[in-house]
Design a protein around this motif. Sequence first.
Motif, PDB file in Angstrom:
ATOM      1  N   TYR A 171      27.670 -36.991 -17.337  1.00  0.00           N
ATOM      2  CA  TYR A 171      29.064 -37.296 -17.021  1.00  0.00           C
ATOM      3  C   TYR A 171      29.371 -38.720 -17.494  1.00  0.00           C
ATOM      4  O   TYR A 171      28.530 -39.614 -17.423  1.00  0.00           O
ATOM      5  CB  TYR A 171      29.327 -37.204 -15.511  1.00  0.00           C
TER       6      TYR A 171
ATOM      7  N   SER B   4      38.738 -45.931 -15.142  1.00  0.00           N
ATOM      8  CA  SER B   4      39.668 -45.174 -14.303  1.00  0.00           C
ATOM      9  C   SER B   4      38.973 -44.496 -13.131  1.00  0.00           C
ATOM     10  O   SER B   4      39.632 -43.992 -12.218  1.00  0.00           O
ATOM     11  CB  SER B   4      40.388 -44.112 -15.139  1.00  0.00           C
ATOM     12  N   ARG B   5      37.654 -44.477 -13.136  1.00  0.00           N
ATOM     13  CA  ARG B   5      36.793 -43.922 -12.075  1.00  0.00           C
ATOM     14  C   ARG B   5      36.608 -42.409 -12.155  1.00  0.00           C
ATOM     15  O   ARG B   5      35.732 -41.868 -11.473  1.00  0.00           O
ATOM     16  CB  ARG B   5      37.312 -44.269 -10.664  1.00  0.00           C
ATOM     17  N   GLN B   6      37.426 -41.716 -12.940  1.00  0.00           N
ATOM     18  CA  GLN B   6      37.312 -40.259 -12.959  1.00  0.00           C
ATOM     19  C   GLN B   6      36.125 -39.819 -13.802  1.00  0.00           C
ATOM     20  O   GLN B   6      36.034 -40.126 -14.990  1.00  0.00           O
ATOM     21  CB  GLN B   6      38.591 -39.637 -13.494  1.00  0.00           C
ATOM     22  N   MET B   7      35.223 -39.072 -13.191  1.00  0.00           N
ATOM     23  CA  MET B   7      34.049 -38.552 -13.891  1.00  0.00           C
ATOM     24  C   MET B   7      34.475 -37.418 -14.819  1.00  0.00           C
ATOM     25  O   MET B   7      35.176 -36.505 -14.391  1.00  0.00           O
ATOM     26  CB  MET B   7      33.029 -38.037 -12.878  1.00  0.00           C
ATOM     27  N   ILE B   8      33.995 -37.483 -16.053  1.00  0.00           N
ATOM     28  CA  ILE B   8      34.351 -36.479 -17.046  1.00  0.00           C
ATOM     29  C   ILE B   8      33.069 -35.885 -17.608  1.00  0.00           C
ATOM     30  O   ILE B   8      32.156 -36.617 -18.009  1.00  0.00           O
ATOM     31  CB  ILE B   8      35.162 -37.116 -18.195  1.00  0.00           C
TER      32      ILE B   8
ATOM     33  N   SER C 106      44.965 -43.812  -3.449  1.00  0.00           N
ATOM     34  CA  SER C 106      44.115 -44.312  -4.517  1.00  0.00           C
ATOM     35  C   SER C 106      43.277 -45.485  -4.007  1.00  0.00           C
ATOM     36  O   SER C 106      42.116 -45.630  -4.381  1.00  0.00           O
ATOM     37  CB  SER C 106      44.982 -44.740  -5.695  1.00  0.00           C
TER      38      SER C 106
ATOM     39  N   LEU D 105      34.624 -40.125  -3.873  1.00  0.00           N
ATOM     40  CA  LEU D 105      34.998 -39.182  -4.921  1.00  0.00           C
ATOM     41  C   LEU D 105      35.010 -37.762  -4.377  1.00  0.00           C
ATOM     42  O   LEU D 105      34.150 -37.384  -3.584  1.00  0.00           O
ATOM     43  CB  LEU D 105      33.985 -39.241  -6.072  1.00  0.00           C
TER      44      LEU D 105
ATOM     45  N   PHE E 110      36.223 -33.810 -11.173  1.00  0.00           N
ATOM     46  CA  PHE E 110      36.362 -34.904 -10.223  1.00  0.00           C
ATOM     47  C   PHE E 110      37.782 -35.460 -10.191  1.00  0.00           C
ATOM     48  O   PHE E 110      38.496 -35.453 -11.199  1.00  0.00           O
ATOM     49  CB  PHE E 110      35.406 -36.038 -10.602  1.00  0.00           C
ATOM     50  N   GLY E 111      38.140 -35.981  -9.020  1.00  0.00           N
ATOM     51  CA  GLY E 111      39.351 -36.767  -8.892  1.00  0.00           C
ATOM     52  C   GLY E 111      39.057 -38.206  -9.265  1.00  0.00           C
ATOM     53  O   GLY E 111      37.938 -38.552  -9.651  1.00  0.00           O
ATOM     54  N   GLN E 112      40.076 -39.054  -9.155  1.00  0.00           N
ATOM     55  CA  GLN E 112      39.920 -40.457  -9.518  1.00  0.00           C
ATOM     56  C   GLN E 112      39.400 -41.306  -8.372  1.00  0.00           C
ATOM     57  O   GLN E 112      39.212 -42.505  -8.520  1.00  0.00           O
ATOM     58  CB  GLN E 112      41.245 -41.012 -10.041  1.00  0.00           C
ATOM     59  N   GLY E 113      39.171 -40.667  -7.241  1.00  0.00           N
ATOM     60  CA  GLY E 113      38.555 -41.377  -6.140  1.00  0.00           C
ATOM     61  C   GLY E 113      39.522 -42.193  -5.303  1.00  0.00           C
ATOM     62  O   GLY E 113      40.635 -42.513  -5.725  1.00  0.00           O
ATOM     63  N   THR E 114      39.082 -42.494  -4.097  1.00  0.00           N
ATOM     64  CA  THR E 114      39.782 -43.429  -3.216  1.00  0.00           C
ATOM     65  C   THR E 114      38.867 -44.620  -3.005  1.00  0.00           C
ATOM     66  O   THR E 114      37.730 -44.459  -2.563  1.00  0.00           O
ATOM     67  CB  THR E 114      40.102 -42.793  -1.847  1.00  0.00           C
ATOM     68  N   ARG E 115      39.388 -45.797  -3.357  1.00  0.00           N
ATOM     69  CA  ARG E 115      38.605 -47.016  -3.094  1.00  0.00           C
ATOM     70  C   ARG E 115      38.913 -47.487  -1.687  1.00  0.00           C
ATOM     71  O   ARG E 115      40.044 -47.876  -1.394  1.00  0.00           O
ATOM     72  CB  ARG E 115      38.932 -48.117  -4.095  1.00  0.00           C
TER      73      ARG E 115
END
Lengths: 113, 116
Positions: A37, A42-46, B9, B91, B107-112
């Motif tokens: 991955y 942006s933190r989104q895992m791809i 977010s 995540l 996956f989403g972009q997560g919550t910090r």
Amino acid sequence: AQTVTQSQPEMSVQEAETVTLSCTYDTSESDYYLFWYKQPPSRQMILVIRQEAYKQQNATENRFSVNFQKAAKSFSLKISDSQLGDAAMYFCAYLTGTYKYIFGTGTRLKVLA
Amino acid sequence: GAGVSQTPSNKVTEKGKYVELRCDPISGHTALYWYRQSLGQGPEFLIYFQGTGAADDSGLPNDRFFAVRPEGSVSTLKIQRTERGDSAVYLCASRESGRPGGTEAFFGQGTRLTVV
């Protein structure tokens, strides 16, 4: 318990060159799945690429390919013709028989222009 | 939806407060995961839902953490009496059921979450 190890905290590669990221894992399961991955800022895992353990042929997705060595429990990722957009954290992951993903600690890839 | 959506977010809360983190998975995905990612680390498993039930909650660190998915779609991760050590990116991921390896986790972009 399954574990995933990424021994390279950071790697650098010149644009257009090739880089290999290492991953080893430990398991007693005979059939499983492995993934790479990518996580940009942006933190989104791809998902980059996946390998099914029962398949001997190494997976390939465009510029990304893996070297899967089942006996050695090694699963490295090769990125060819590196591009600036490849810069990110890369995580190796193992999917257990109980459907849980186990991640390594990641490798930060820097691409130099 | 088009992808996994997580709200908020970013969340800043005071030590000792209660927080809820929401995850809206891809429509039709019956498997849902929560992970916690501390700075410089890989995602750490918290809990996995198959439909409405928690199939594996072995990663929840203690009884301050709880997650629900009452209708088999949206999930909420609840943290009571937050501590500074809870600060991390949370995540969420969803996956189709069926062959586990035939589909990827999205996956989403997560919550910090920051606990001050």
